[in-house]
Motif scaffolding. Structure first.
Motif, PDB file in Angstrom:
ATOM      1  N   UNK B 246       0.710  -1.353  -0.128  1.00  0.00           N
ATOM      2  CA  UNK B 246      -0.019   0.026  -0.134  1.00  0.00           C
ATOM      3  C   UNK B 246       0.919   1.212  -0.070  1.00  0.00           C
ATOM      4  N   UNK B 247       1.783   1.082   0.915  1.00  0.00           N
ATOM      5  CA  UNK B 247       2.449   2.510   1.211  1.00  0.00           C
ATOM      6  C   UNK B 247       2.997   3.249   0.208  1.00  0.00           C
ATOM      7  N   UNK B 248       3.791   2.743  -0.872  1.00  0.00           N
ATOM      8  CA  UNK B 248       4.076   3.504  -1.866  1.00  0.00           C
ATOM      9  C   UNK B 248       2.984   3.293  -2.911  1.00  0.00           C
ATOM     10  N   UNK B 249       2.020   2.930  -2.926  1.00  0.00           N
ATOM     11  CA  UNK B 249       0.860   2.603  -3.641  1.00  0.00           C
ATOM     12  C   UNK B 249       0.293   3.694  -4.364  1.00  0.00           C
ATOM     13  N   UNK B 312      -3.064   4.762  15.769  1.00  0.00           N
ATOM     14  CA  UNK B 312      -1.549   4.518  15.235  1.00  0.00           C
ATOM     15  C   UNK B 312      -1.766   4.582  13.713  1.00  0.00           C
ATOM     16  N   UNK B 313      -2.758   4.045  13.244  1.00  0.00           N
ATOM     17  CA  UNK B 313      -3.135   3.810  11.815  1.00  0.00           C
ATOM     18  C   UNK B 313      -3.430   5.084  11.115  1.00  0.00           C
ATOM     19  N   UNK B 314      -3.764   6.385  11.887  1.00  0.00           N
ATOM     20  CA  UNK B 314      -4.328   7.293  11.370  1.00  0.00           C
ATOM     21  C   UNK B 314      -3.102   8.129  10.575  1.00  0.00           C
ATOM     22  N   UNK B 315      -2.084   8.201  10.864  1.00  0.00           N
ATOM     23  CA  UNK B 315      -1.031   9.006  10.398  1.00  0.00           C
ATOM     24  C   UNK B 315      -0.876   8.162   8.992  1.00  0.00           C
ATOM     25  N   UNK B 316      -0.406   7.048   8.945  1.00  0.00           N
ATOM     26  CA  UNK B 316      -0.387   6.243   7.587  1.00  0.00           C
ATOM     27  C   UNK B 316      -1.237   6.470   6.695  1.00  0.00           C
ATOM     28  N   UNK B 317      -2.690   6.253   7.341  1.00  0.00           N
ATOM     29  CA  UNK B 317      -3.645   6.393   6.433  1.00  0.00           C
ATOM     30  C   UNK B 317      -3.801   7.765   5.853  1.00  0.00           C
ATOM     31  N   UNK B 318      -3.521   8.850   6.582  1.00  0.00           N
ATOM     32  CA  UNK B 318      -3.772  10.176   6.002  1.00  0.00           C
ATOM     33  C   UNK B 318      -2.586  10.304   4.963  1.00  0.00           C
ATOM     34  N   UNK B 319      -1.547   9.903   5.251  1.00  0.00           N
ATOM     35  CA  UNK B 319      -0.477  10.022   4.256  1.00  0.00           C
ATOM     36  C   UNK B 319      -0.884   9.031   2.950  1.00  0.00           C
ATOM     37  N   UNK B 320      -1.611   7.918   3.041  1.00  0.00           N
ATOM     38  CA  UNK B 320      -2.062   7.362   1.944  1.00  0.00           C
ATOM     39  C   UNK B 320      -3.169   7.969   1.209  1.00  0.00           C
ATOM     40  N   UNK B 361       9.587   2.846   7.386  1.00  0.00           N
ATOM     41  CA  UNK B 361      10.550   2.979   6.090  1.00  0.00           C
ATOM     42  C   UNK B 361       9.528   3.328   5.041  1.00  0.00           C
ATOM     43  N   UNK B 362       8.555   2.407   5.080  1.00  0.00           N
ATOM     44  CA  UNK B 362       7.487   2.877   3.929  1.00  0.00           C
ATOM     45  C   UNK B 362       6.799   3.983   4.105  1.00  0.00           C
ATOM     46  N   UNK B 363       6.608   4.376   5.255  1.00  0.00           N
ATOM     47  CA  UNK B 363       5.971   5.758   5.829  1.00  0.00           C
ATOM     48  C   UNK B 363       6.928   6.778   5.111  1.00  0.00           C
ATOM     49  N   UNK B 364       8.316   6.801   5.528  1.00  0.00           N
ATOM     50  CA  UNK B 364       9.148   7.619   4.984  1.00  0.00           C
ATOM     51  C   UNK B 364       9.173   7.813   3.456  1.00  0.00           C
ATOM     52  N   UNK B 365       9.151   6.885   2.955  1.00  0.00           N
ATOM     53  CA  UNK B 365       9.215   6.777   1.398  1.00  0.00           C
ATOM     54  C   UNK B 365       8.012   7.478   1.104  1.00  0.00           C
ATOM     55  N   UNK B 366       6.966   7.300   1.615  1.00  0.00           N
ATOM     56  CA  UNK B 366       5.413   7.612   1.011  1.00  0.00           C
ATOM     57  C   UNK B 366       5.486   9.413   1.332  1.00  0.00           C
ATOM     58  N   UNK B 367       6.025   9.723   2.281  1.00  0.00           N
ATOM     59  CA  UNK B 367       6.220  11.197   2.807  1.00  0.00           C
ATOM     60  C   UNK B 367       7.140  12.003   1.873  1.00  0.00           C
TER      61      UNK B 367
END
Lengths: 434, 1004
Positions: B246-249, B312-320, B361-367
């Motif tokens: 997902x994350x880089x998706x 905890x999932x909120x930040x990744x979700x928002x990023x996504x 790491x994935x999140x970082x990539x996404x950011x």
């Protein structure tokens, strides 16, 4: 009859189900006529039922029935049961269809059962209701409660104005009605707002019992007393549940009313108080009927229609409720006191009548004694001293009380073990912890 | 979305049905009814039921047999579908004939609606979930089934679609029923309701959009927050499984169905409710960070805030979410950055610490991906990152207090990854090879990197920040600048370089510019010339303030000067770059030269520094050269004046002095460039020195063209004389020689001498200095080997000889200025008596000399460039004539009594001697002048005159002697000198007591 599967497979969903029902009918007739004891439906047939009627998810991805097809199936089932004249066949067939097998088909089984019974009520199919009453007697109480829930939802909340239809079951099938009351009283135990009975239901039950107090005992009267009754099934009578309702109601509805007041919504609904009073009276009357019945059956003093455990649970619930009431006592203390007293009065009355009528067996001294001590503490920790309202003197149990290992109420560590002082009127700190 | 639903007819129906007395049906009747419903045939009469009757039957069952609920609702789907079909058919045929059918169905639909809405009203808890799911599902089905109809507008035109469907009673009724359910359910379980909406939206994606749009605009606040909560829950449950995918998706909307439709719905709503969406996103972010937020009374038990896992999932979700919808992300990012104050950062860190490393790491990539794709606010984000990542320092205290070390490290890492990512993007962009496959979708078409795109307009700011040289920070910024330059191509690179050149204030800062260039030079050619050209353009458009201008010029000068240093210890790359700077600057010299005369001394000083050190162009048009020389000379005089003023004021002395030096250097280098420039520089130097604006610098008085000092108008009294009157009176035939004509110069006859204005002379030492400087310049210019290419002698101690041609230029210019009406040809001298005819001119010449003390030194310079003095012969003659006249008329006892004349005589004779117009014997006579009486002086000067008359000052008489490197005159080829020496000897005799020591000077 496992060989018919191949012929059923190519059919469409509805006609396959229809055909299976037809074959099932014949098969069970044969079974009954063959006179084998006990008549047993084999597992192959049960699997067929699960596959073609309940559409349990199997490897074959069966298309589920549409709601319309399901309705047709229900209609067919209704007429099928109606037309079958032999009760044994009906019972066996019902059992084959709806007895829980503990597999994944049970969910659809319950769903279909709920709809079938609901429909049977609507169109007045007595045989189905009779079968359902038997089912309610034999099945685990969790599932019974679920069925009751479905019916209450259907008739008391979903479709306005359909209460009279449900009311008719009293005349249509008293056995079913009795089992239904038992299930409903088990379901609604006042522990939360969702588990408080709807007003319509309450009114209906009160009117049923008022019209015919014997209704409560019908299952008990009609069923042979044997050990065959599974322990997890519903009580034989709704008496325990009804007693619980009557005792808890004043405190619970007081709480609800207060919430309603704080929410600002004025309720136009009629007061539930009189209903519960009437119910209580009816319960007491039923209890009064018991000695004769029990004597007739020769069971007096041998069968406890009220279970000691459930009463003990009730007592602890009551003490919790009283505690809560006590905490909120600053708002309307007079009201609270009156309601608490009402609850305790009802408890005492029920106990006394039950013990007297042999519904509650207190033969074993220890348990009664312990239970009475709990009751005493309940009274002591209440906002007012009720001891003079209790006919059973706590003094009688004082020698044993001294050996009580743990004081059940932590806020009164020493007091209950020495009831002497307060009986002699010596001053002691009232509710010393406060 | 502008369609407002008018539900009044339906409501009317509903209220009328509410209190219809319910005729309780018996069980048999109900059974019949069920049979009829199932078979579609009236069981009593045995005929087929019409659609309408069938529907009525269904409604009756709905009211009385709870178990039929599902079947009835299913049947009603068909009724609704039928109505929609009829409705659309009606529209298509546009005939009113069949309205009867549709209206029939319309009333049954109203009945159904009334029943449903009554049920919902009476028991929302039971009915709302049921009906909402049903209605939404049916709506989805209807809208996608009939999407292909001819009258149905294309799914992209949302408004038309909305209009169409809301005009259809069936869909309108469904919509209203759903709204009612939603309104009822919002109180206790909004999630379920929105879940259904989302599911259906996914299923019937484009055709169902109008429903979402309508519902969304009816309940914006709830729908937004609920949609997001649903998405979050779904993300949380799905995300646990395939987070990695997902994350880089950015291109995987299908992987999580709900997040795709969340994005779609929010995208719809963004048109009208972008503000609340933004608030909601931010709120979600903030809420997710509050670890100890107590359950607010409004939030239900199902709200996501209560679950730590969801939080905890909120930040990744928002990023996504942001990654999937730039529209949503754009406006949020700016505020988000504002929100990230240190306490929030700490909370964020605390929340994120719980996540597994891989996920981080994935999140970082996404950011990183998000930042690089965000079209606005990039500068702010980058500044924030840099601020946060900059290590805390005692020396540098940033605007924000130093954050926690962990946070700092995180930002540091993020920043580095961002730079790396950008690096990849930038360098993959230019060649076709895709290294990173999942960027292909976003960056394929034009390979636009929005982040850099936006930052292009902030190049100036970035440069300024880079130049602050704060620890690590400037390294990042510098790297970013590099990337930006590569990305933006030559124009951005040029701008960056320009900015750095303009803003750098010291060599360290300037070094950044060269570093940038070194990095970029590999992929970009001609950067420096472009940068210089751009700077020049800025100069022309006056976009640079004086300070910046000055800095730019100084920086360029420093660069070029470093070239000279490099030459001693040359290193490859930089020197080549410096050479480029030099050549680029030299190409634009004429553009810089106007800056020499810039009003701000600092700027002109900087300009002269640049020009004095920059190499001169290979070729240059004469016009530019002339312009340049004029500017340089003008600047020279300006600096002299400034130096004088500065000396007086006691400040900037050093700078002024340096400016003068630079100016001298510039002039000399420039003069050496070509004959043309030499001539032009010398001419202008001489002209400038004699120009009335500059005379005071050299101790002169302001004189008009007649040579007389000009009295200031206020001072001169009106003498009442008018030349016009005189002319009228005498007519034109009158011979004016020695008449009143000449008298006007000294005053009007009868009125006394004209009043001489007393001009305040500047500090004599300053004058001397100025004259020295001027002479030095001229000598430098003259002695440079520009004209005929003759090399100076190898002896370094001996100053190079004055170039003859250069001296001639000076001479000619001098003559032109002192005495414009003298033709160049009359070099030979007439007899002394004839001087009377030119007395007018002679007086003028003498006055010139009086007014401009600098003339004598200039003459000396001319004399040194040997044949050149011949061209001054007219001036010499005029001066000598007036001196003769003076000494003849003088009644003083000694020549020393008229000091100026004595000095002038001495200088004149010595000059002539130096210029080899006189032989040494005659040239030495000036040594005796101070000891003689005026008459004797006259005698000696007469001898001089006679000699020159006899041996005319002709340049042809000079011969180039190669061993001396200069022209010389062989006096032996002239006539005998002895006869001219006789008067000298007489005078010697007469005054032998005083002149004995000089006798040897006059030996032949």
């Amino acid at each position: 009859m496992g060989d018919i599967r191949q012929s059923l497979l190519p059919r469409d969903v509805l006609s396959a189900a229809k055909e299976l029902l037809y074959h099932l009918d014949i098969y069970i007739c044969n079974l009954v006529q063959s006179g084998r004891q006990p008549p047993q439906v084999d597992s192959k047939t049960l699997e067929l039922v699960e596959e073609f009627i309940l559409h349990a998810p199997k490897d074959r991805n069966t298309p589920r029935m549409s709601a319309l097809q399901e309705l047709q199936l229900l209609e067919i089932m209704c007429s099928c049961f109606q037309e079958q004249s032999r009760d044994a066949v009906r019972q066996l067939m019902f059992a084959a269809l709806f007895n829980l097998q503990g597999n994944q088909a049970d969910e659809s089984r319950m769903a279909l059962l709920g709809k079938l019974v609901s429909m049977a009520i609507a169109v007045g199919r007595v045989p189905i209701l009779e079968c359902a009453a038997t089912w309610l007697q034999r099945t685990h109480r969790v599932y019974c409660v679920r069925l009751a829930q479905v019916l209450v939802d259907d008739y008391c909340s979903m479709v306005p104005g359909s209460v009279p239809t449900l009311q008719n079951i009293h005349s249509a099938s008293p056995r079913f009605c009795c089992q239904f009351i038992t299930a409903v009283t088990t379901l609604y135990d006042f522990t939360s707002e969702e588990l408080t009975p709807p007003l319509e239901l309450l009114q209906m039950i009160v009117s049923w019992i008022q019209d015919d107090p014997h209704l409560v005992l019908i299952t008990f009267l009609n069923s042979p007393i044997s050990g065959s009754q599974p322990i997890t099934s519903l009580d034989v009578t709704p008496l325990g549940g009804l007693v619980r309702w009557c005792i808890k109601a004043p405190l619970v509805y007081r709480r609800d009313k207060k919430q309603a007041l704080t929410n600002g919504s004025s309720e136009n609904e009629p007061e539930v108080g009189p209903l519960f009073s009437a119910l209580h009276l009816s319960v007491l009357q039923v209890l009064m009927l018991l000695p004769n019945i029990l004597n007739e059956k020769g069971l007096f003093g041998r069968l406890a229609l009220l279970q000691m455990e459930s009463l003990a649970a009730l007592t602890s619930d009551l003490s919790r409720l009283l505690d809560q009431a006590d905490k909120h006592t600053h708002t309307s203390s007079a009201d609270t006191l009156a309601l608490s007293q009402l609850a305790l009065d009802r408890l005492a009355q029920a106990l006394q009548v039950a013990m007297a009528s042999g519904a509650l067996l207190c033969s074993r001294g220890n348990s009664v004694e312990k239970w009475c001590r709990d009751l005493l503490q309940l009274v002591l920790s209440g906002p007012v001293m009720y001891y003079n309202n209790i006919h059973t003197s706590p003094l009688a149990y004082s020698p044993h009380a001294a050996h009580s290992p743990i004081a059940p109420h932590p806020t009164l560590p020493a007091l209950p073990t020495h009831p002497q002082p307060f009986m002699t009127g010596m001053p002691f700190p009232f509710r010393p912890s406060h | 979305m502008s369609v407002v639903f008018d539900g009044s007819p339906l409501k009317a129906m509903q209220s009328s049905h509410t209190h219809t007395p319910q005729t309780a049906l018996s069980t048999q009747e109900l059974s019949q009814e069920i049979k009829s419903f199932i078979s579609g045939v009236d069981t009593v009469q045995g005929r087929k039921l019409s659609v309408r009757e069938h529907a009525r039957c269904a409604v009756r069952l709905l009211r009385s047999v709870p178990a039929c609920r599902g079947a009835v609702l299913e049947h009603l789907r068909g009724v609704y579908d039928e109505h929609v079909s009829a409705f659309l058919h009606n529209l298509e045929t546009e005939s009113n004939a069949s309205t009867g059918v549709s209206s029939n169905l319309e009333d049954i639909i109203q009945e159904i609606h009334a029943v449903l809405s009554e049920f919902i009203r009476l028991n929302p808890r039971a009915w709302a979930p049921l009906v909402s799911t049903w209605a939404v599902d049916l709506l989805g089905q209807l809208s996608s089934k009939h999407a292909g109809r001819r009258v149905a507008p294309h799914s992209s035109s949302l408004n038309e679609l909305l209009q169409l469907w809301m005009s259809c009673a069936a869909t309108r009724s469904l919509m209203e029923a759903y709204s009612q359910c939603l309104a009822a359910m919002l109180a206790w379980c909004p999630d379920a309701c929105v879940d259904a909406l989302l599911d259906t939206s996914v299923q019937h994606s484009p055709h169902f959009d109008w429903v979402v749009a309508h519902i969304g605009s009816a309940f914006p606040g709830t729908i937004i927050s609920r949609v997001m909560a649903c998405g979050l829950k779904d993300f949380c449950s799905h995300g646990a499984k395939d987070q990695g995918l997902l994350v880089m998706g950015v291109d995987k909307g299908s992987r999580v169905p709900k997040i795709g439709s969340v994005v779609g719905i929010l995208g719809h709503l963004a048109a009208h409710h972008s503000d609340s969406i933004r608030k909601e996103l931010l709120r979600m972010f903030q809420e997710s960070l509050n670890p100890s937020s107590p359950l607010s009374p409004t939030s239900s038990s199902t709200s996501w805030e209560s679950s730590p896992q969801l939080r905890r999932a909120a930040v990744p979700f928002l990023l996504q979410l942001a990654a999937m919808s730039p529209n949503l992300f754009g406006p949020v990012s700016a505020e988000l950055v504002e929100l990230l104050r240190p306490p929030v950062l700490l909370q964020l860190q605390a929340v994120l610490q719980g996540l597994p490393r891989e996920e981080l790491d994935n999140m970082l990539g996404l950011v990183v991906h998000l930042i690089s794709q965000s079209p606005s606010g990039g500068a702010r984000v980058f500044r924030f990152l840099a601020d946060t990542a900059t290590p805390a320092s005692v020396i540098i205290s940033g605007p924000t207090p130093s954050p926690h070390e962990g946070v700092r490290e995180g930002c540091d890492r993020l920043l580095q990854m961002l730079l790396l990512h950008l690096h990849k993007l930038v360098f993959n962009r230019t060649d076709g090879v895709e290294v990173n496959p999942h960027h292909s979708a976003s960056s394929q078409p034009q390979r636009v990197i929005p982040f850099l795109e936006e930052l292009q307009s902030h190049v100036g700011q970035l440069c300024a920040e880079t130049l602050r040289l704060e620890r690590k920070r400037h390294l990042w910024l510098h790297q970013l600048l590099c990337l930006l330059s590569v990305y933006g191509g030559p124009s951005t690179a040029t701008e960056a370089l320009c900015q750095l050149l303009t803003q750098a204030r010291n060599p360290e800062e300037l070094a950044l510019a060269w570093q940038l260039h070194t990095t970029l030079s590999s992929c970009m050619a001609g950067l420096i010339p472009a940068a210089i050209a751009r700077s020049v353009a800025q100069i022309h458009t006056h976009t640079l303030g004086p300070r910046q201008l000055r800095q730019l010029l100084l920086n360029l000068a420093a660069a070029i000067q470093s070239q000279d240093e490099e030459r001693r210890g040359a290193t490859g790359a930089q020197s080549s770059m410096v050479v480029q700077v030099g050549s680029a600057v030299s190409g634009h010299l004429h553009d810089f030269c106007p800056l020499l005369l810039h009003g701000d001394p600092a700027v002109s000083h900087a300009a002269v520094r640049l020009l004095s050190c920059s190499p001169l162009p290979r070729t240059c048009s004469p016009a530019q050269l002339l312009q340049l020389s004029r500017a340089a000379v003008t600047h020279f005089f300006l600096t002299l004046r400034r130096r004088g003023e500065g000396g007086k004021a006691g400040r900037d002395g050093g700078q002024a002095g340096e400016a003068v030096n630079c100016s001298v250097l510039l002039l000399s280098r420039f003069a050496a460039y070509s004959p043309l420039t030499l001539k032009s520089v010398l001419q202008q130097l001489v002209e400038g020195a004699l120009h009335k604006g500059n005379t005071d610098l050299f101790g002169g008085q302001i004189a008009d063209m007649s040579g007389a000092p000009v009295p200031s108008p206020s001072v001169s009294p009106d003498v009442g004389a008018s030349l016009l009157d005189v002319n009228c009176r005498f007519g034109t035939t009158v011979n004016f020689s020695s008449s009143v004509w000449s008298v006007f110069h000294a005053g009007v006859i009868g009125k006394g001498l004209k009043a001489r204005t007393i001009t305040q002379l500047p500090d004599p030492s300053l004058v001397i200095q100025n004259i020295q400087i001027l002479l030095a310049v001229i000598v430098k210019c003259c002695s440079s080997s520009g004209l005929n290419g003759s090399r100076s002698p190898s002896d370094p101690d001996e100053p190079p000889p004055i170039n003859a041609e250069a001296a001639k230029v000076v001479a000619v210019t001098l003559v032109e200025n002192v005495c414009p009406d003298v033709a160049n040809s009359e070099l030979s001298w007439p007899p002394e008596e004839h001087a009377r005819t030119t007395v007018e001119r002679d007086i003028h010449i003498r006055r010139c000399f009086e007014a401009h003390p600098v003339l004598f030194p200039l003459l000396q310079v001319v004399a040194a460039g040997r044949p050149a003095l011949c061209y001054c012969s007219a001036v010499l003659r005029g001066l000598l004539a007036t001196l003769l006249a003076h000494w003849e008329a003088s009644r003083e006892a000694a020549s020393t009594d008229s000091p100026w004349h004595l000095q002038a005589s001495c200088l004149l004779v010595s000059c002539m001697g130096e210029g080899q117009i006189l032989p040494p014997v005659l040239a030495n006579v000036h040594e005796a002048f101070p000891h003689l009486t005026p008459f004797e002086v006259r005698l000696l000067l007469l001898a001089v005159w006679e000699y020159v008359r006899g041996n005319g000052p002709m340049p042809q008489k000079f011969v180039f002697s190669s061993e001396k490197g200069m022209f010389c005159r062989d006096f032996s080829r002239d006539g005998d000198v002895a006869r001219y020496v006789a008067p000298i000897h007489s005078v010697l005799h007469k005054n032998i007591d005083r002149l004995g020591h000089l006798c040897w000077r006059f030996q032949l």
